[in-house]
Design an enzyme around this catalytic site. Structure first.
Site, PDB file in Angstrom:
ATOM      1  N   SER A 102       0.885  -1.286   0.009  1.00 51.47           N
ATOM      2  CA  SER A 102       0.200  -0.017  -0.083  1.00 51.47           C
ATOM      3  C   SER A 102       0.883   1.243  -0.050  1.00 51.47           C
ATOM      4  CB  SER A 102      -0.878  -0.089   1.291  1.00 51.47           C
ATOM      5  OG  SER A 102      -0.098  -0.058   2.329  1.00 51.47           O
TER       6      SER A 102
ATOM      7  N   TYR B  21       1.919   5.509   0.336  1.00 53.41           N
ATOM      8  CA  TYR B  21       1.997   6.288   1.624  1.00 53.41           C
ATOM      9  C   TYR B  21       0.783   7.363   1.679  1.00 53.41           C
ATOM     10  CZ  TYR B  21       7.114   5.416   2.251  1.00 53.41           C
ATOM     11  OH  TYR B  21       8.321   4.987   2.330  1.00 53.41           O
TER      12      TYR B  21
ATOM     13  N   THR C 237       2.364  -2.529   4.471  1.00 56.06           N
ATOM     14  CA  THR C 237       2.513  -0.885   4.339  1.00 56.06           C
ATOM     15  C   THR C 237       3.925  -0.776   3.458  1.00 56.06           C
ATOM     16  OG1 THR C 237       3.680  -0.456   6.168  1.00 56.06           O
ATOM     17  CG2 THR C 237       1.175  -0.532   6.286  1.00 56.06           C
ATOM     18  N   ASP C 238       4.121   0.466   2.803  1.00 52.53           N
ATOM     19  CA  ASP C 238       5.524   1.020   2.566  1.00 52.53           C
ATOM     20  C   ASP C 238       5.957   1.414   3.763  1.00 52.53           C
ATOM     21  OD1 ASP C 238       7.441   2.026   1.162  1.00 52.53           O
ATOM     22  OD2 ASP C 238       6.285   3.280  -0.249  1.00 52.53           O
ATOM     23  N   TRP C 239       7.338   1.887   3.756  1.00 52.17           N
ATOM     24  CA  TRP C 239       8.301   1.807   4.936  1.00 52.17           C
ATOM     25  C   TRP C 239       7.859   3.153   5.711  1.00 52.17           C
ATOM     26  CZ3 TRP C 239       7.933  -2.341   2.561  1.00 52.17           C
ATOM     27  CH2 TRP C 239       8.754  -3.602   2.897  1.00 52.17           C
TER      28      TRP C 239
END
Length: 803
Positions: A713, A715, A746-748
């Site tokens: 997903s 940001y 998630t993205d980081w």
């Protein structure tokens, strides 16, 4: 080798007896061949290219040494070498003779700029002396002018900078400042120094060719409209062997067959999305709606003349004829057969493109949409190949988000559907058959999801705008308890769990995960023994092991759940330079898309996955398939195209190649992530129709054709809801409508709230989870064990797929 041996014990073992596959000669050769196939011949007057053997050339421009293999950020790769254009030409023994004093000047200047801290593509064009230019004129028959550009993650191709909160990566905020110094008018245009250099070349040479080492769209009107420039090769960013690939094409060791996957206009302002690209740090209004790229330029009155090079365009050293011999329809599909003949005197490949024109009707539509494409094999002079194209009639349906005909339905409106077959969106002939519908046809019925609340208007096919209904805005920062201080969640790494002193066999009596893998135990039976703390632990990123630097999933050693690692992409396996492991740098995604060859992209995915596997990593964070909405987006080099069909087909091919090696692909960034400035807070305000027809479509194609094991997903927020917290996006659409079976990460260090992400079906929070906040939400009744189990089960199912 037993299951999970690599990921558990990190054996440094090659995949094949003859040695390591990582950065092997075979992979580097594939990288070069892929680069050659995606490079686009834009211009070739009087057959200036390929260069005749023995041609004396002069290389002008810093780009002859300032080579950019790919973009920055997660798209960068550590390599043992790169070949720039000068290197590549010198490797063509006796093919050309180079004016060395000029090349020595550029080499020394670029080396000096690198020593002062400049990065490739962000150097200043040195001032060329008349003496050097005159010497080049006296020596050379042909001038090669080389232009290079660079962009990267975390910043867009402009000087606009957002410093709204803490950011641990200083380079993300300094790059716009550097860009403003190097490209005062923006890197979409030539700089004053580049223009001056070009003017000096034009004063002295009749035969001029341009080579473009760029990752995104720039103004090319100075090539198209100048008769003094005889040829141009768009080399993109070709990976570690890009300079060699360019050189081989320039000297006739291969024939360009790439086709553009973006529309090149003369000005950044010619793209309708530019006007509001930086209107606000907090939001972007997608007012152009479905009219993105060629859908805009080929439809909106007055836009056609703004195009320099159209979508699908690309020349060859040979010539081809296309003859549509048959078209027919079945109940569900359209078919066409096209004979392609090489009518020239050199072997080459051609791309057949099929577009449709739907009736404008009530919903209004683009005048052209790509429906199918295929690339020939290498055809010898005089050889013919029969190409069959097919696509579903439902692919031509439009989504009715306002209920003009039937709300939340895909509709084929009544009327005449025309087909156009050719080699670009403009170089086509009308097909020999049409499709007639006497009545509207509902192809799919859904419910309204992700409806905008703040998008006031959108463009129609005649260039006017219609008003959109306004609803109450969502507060994307809402939380049932106090929010974390903005920015303090950034850059945190997962904690390493300590173990108390205990028995050597302290897993005694605990059901082991390997028994699930071997079919001795069901996953539900295994999970029943896990505590809430165990489940929550699975929903956050895990510490690095081995050469990994982007963390991992799993890590319940008492139960035999291994910790599987991730690695960045998409231009190659990205390992920290501290590990002293070099990998293969593949061409950038846009170049790969310009091959129009999914089979080749699948080969690249398979080879890249072997390098991932050999280095004991399980998940490759690629492909990235966001749409090229606007040329200013700093990560367009990482993405495939302005067209969702191309992006989807290429992304699906990449996933198939990766997962053929039992390595997980992570398709990103889901969704509407088309801008880097303030990317972790910016709200993409976009109509439901544009979402479904443009920005979600590539992901939908990939899910249905290749079932990626993970999706990442994005940001950004979409219509007031963070993507990672969006139940309608992740559960209703991704899993409910499309049938996605995998895990979502998630993205980081997204700014989403962990408990809200779990509730939305976002299974893992990277790079680290926040168990204390999840438990607090559970104590407040906002989250239950059942929701933890849903997400944790998908994490464990992913790990079961890994060898």
């Amino acid at each position: 080798m037993n299951k999970w041996t690599r990921v558990k014990f990190q054996p440094n073992l090659p995949l094949k007896e003859s040695g390591r596959v990582t950065a092997s000669k075979e992979h580097i050769q594939l990288s070069k061949e892929a680069a050659k196939e995606g490079m686009v011949l834009l211009k070739n007057e009087n057959h200036l290219l390929p260069l005749a053997e023995g041609t004396r050339i002069a290389l002008f421009g810093k780009g002859s040494f300032d080579y950019v293999k790919g973009g920055g950020g997660s798209g960068d790769v550590m390599v043992s070498y790169v070949h720039n254009l000068y290197d590549g030409l010198k490797m063509q023994k006796n093919a050309v003779q180079i004016y060395e004093p000029l090349s020595a000047f550029y080499k020394a200047d670029i080396q000096h700029q690198y020593e002062k801290g400049a990065v490739p593509g962000m150097t200043v064009e040195p001032e060329l002396t008349a003496e050097l230019a005159d010497g080049a004129k006296a020596f050379a028959d042909v001038a090669l002018v080389v232009i290079s550009r660079f962009s990267g993650e975390g910043w867009d191709r402009s000087s606009v900078e957002c410093n709204n909160e803490f950011n641990p990566w200083d380079n993300e905020t300094t790059m716009p400042k550097i860009s403003a110094e190097v490209f005062p008018d923006g890197d979409f245009y030539l700089t004053a120094r580049e223009k001056a250099m070009l003017a000096m070349v034009k004063e002295r040479f009749k035969n001029i060719a341009v080579v473009l080492n760029i990752g995104g769209v720039i103004d090319l009107s100075w090539i198209k409209n100048d008769d003094q420039i005889g040829a141009a090769l768009l080399g993109w960013q070709g990976g570690m062997e890009g300079g060699l690939a360019m050189a081989e094409l320039l000297t006739g060791k291969g024939n360009p067959s790439g086709k553009l996957v973006d529309t090149f206009a003369a000005s950044a302002d010619d793209y309708p999305s530019t006007a509001n690209f930086h209107e606000s740090f907090d939001y972007v209004n997608y007012t152009e709606d479905i009219y993105v790229g060629y859908r805009y330029f080929e439809t909106i009155p007055g836009a056609q003349e703004k195009v320099v090079y159209p979508f699908g365009y690309g020349l060859s050293y040979t010539t081809f004829t296309l003859d549509t011999t048959a078209m027919w329809e079945t109940e569900d599909q359209i078919f066409a057969e096209v004979q392609v003949t090489n009518t020239g005197d050199m072997a080459g490949k051609e791309v057949v493109q099929l577009y449709f024109e739907a009736p404008q009707g009530i919903l209004k539509k683009p005048s052209r949409q790509l429906a199918a494409f295929a690339k020939t094999r290498l055809l010898q002079p005089g050889e013919t190949q029969l190409i069959r194209l097919a696509f579903a009639k439902a692919d031509m349906a439009s989504y009715d988000d306002l209920g003009k005909i039937q709300k939340s339905a895909y509709i084929l409106e009544k009327g005449t559907y025309k087909f156009f077959i050719g080699t670009s969106v403009r170089d086509t002939k009308e097909g020999i058959q049409t499709m007639e519908l006497a009545e509207n046809v509902i192809t799919r019925q859904f419910a309204a999801h992700m409806v905008p609340s703040s998008l006031k208007e959108r463009m129609l096919s005649d260039g006017t705008f219609e008003e959109l209904p306004q609803t109450k805005c969502n507060d994307m920062n809402a939380c049932v308890f106090e929010k974390m201080e903005p920015g303090t969640e950034e850059g945190l790494k997962p904690g390493v769990r300590g173990c108390a002193r205990g028995a050597l066999f302290d897993n005694y009596g605990k059901k082991q995960f390997i028994d699930v893998a071997e079919g001795k135990l069901s996953l539900d039976e295994f999970m029943a023994q896990l505590s809430d703390d165990d489940l929550i632990h699975l929903l956050g990123g895990q510490p690095n092991t081995g050469v990994a630097n982007t963390f991992g999933f799993g890590n319940l050693p008492d139960y035999g759940v291994p910790s599987i690692m991730t690695a960045d992409g998409p231009a190659g396996l990205r390992i920290s330079g501290d590990c002293v492991i070099n990998t293969t740098a593949w061409p950038c995604a846009t170049l790969l898309a310009c091959t129009w060859n999914p089979a080749l992209v699948q080969q690249v995915g398979q080879a890249g996955a072997k390098e991932v596997k050999e280095n004991n990593i399980a998940i490759w964070l690629t492909p990235a398939v966001n749409i090229h909405r606007n040329p200013l987006c700093g990560r367009n080099f990482e993405y495939y195209s302005e067209d969702p069909l191309i992006a989807g087909k290429m992304g699906a091919a990449m996933v198939k190649g990766i997962q053929s090696q039992h390595i997980g692909a992570s398709v990103k960034h889901f969704a509407a992530n088309n801008k880097e400035t303030n990317r972790k807070h910016c709200d993409s305000r976009v109509s439901e129709r544009a979402l479904r027809e443009i920005y979600l479509k590539s992901f939908e194609i990939i899910v249905k054709e290749s079932q990626p094991w993970t999706i990442m997903s994005s940001y950004n927020a979409i219509n007031g809801h963070r993507a990672s917290e969006n139940h309608e996006l992740l559960e209703d659409i991704l899993r409910g409508e499309w049938g996605f079976e995998g895990m979502v990460t998630t993205d980081w260090w997204t700014r989403g709230e962990h408990y809200k992400e779990i509730k939305a079906g976002n299974d893992v929070k990277m790079g680290t989870g926040f168990p204390e906040r999840v438990k607090k939400a559970m104590e407040m009744g906002q989250l239950g064990r059942a929701e933890l189990k849903h997400c944790a089960k998908r994490v464990l199912e992913l790990i079961l797929k890994i060898d």
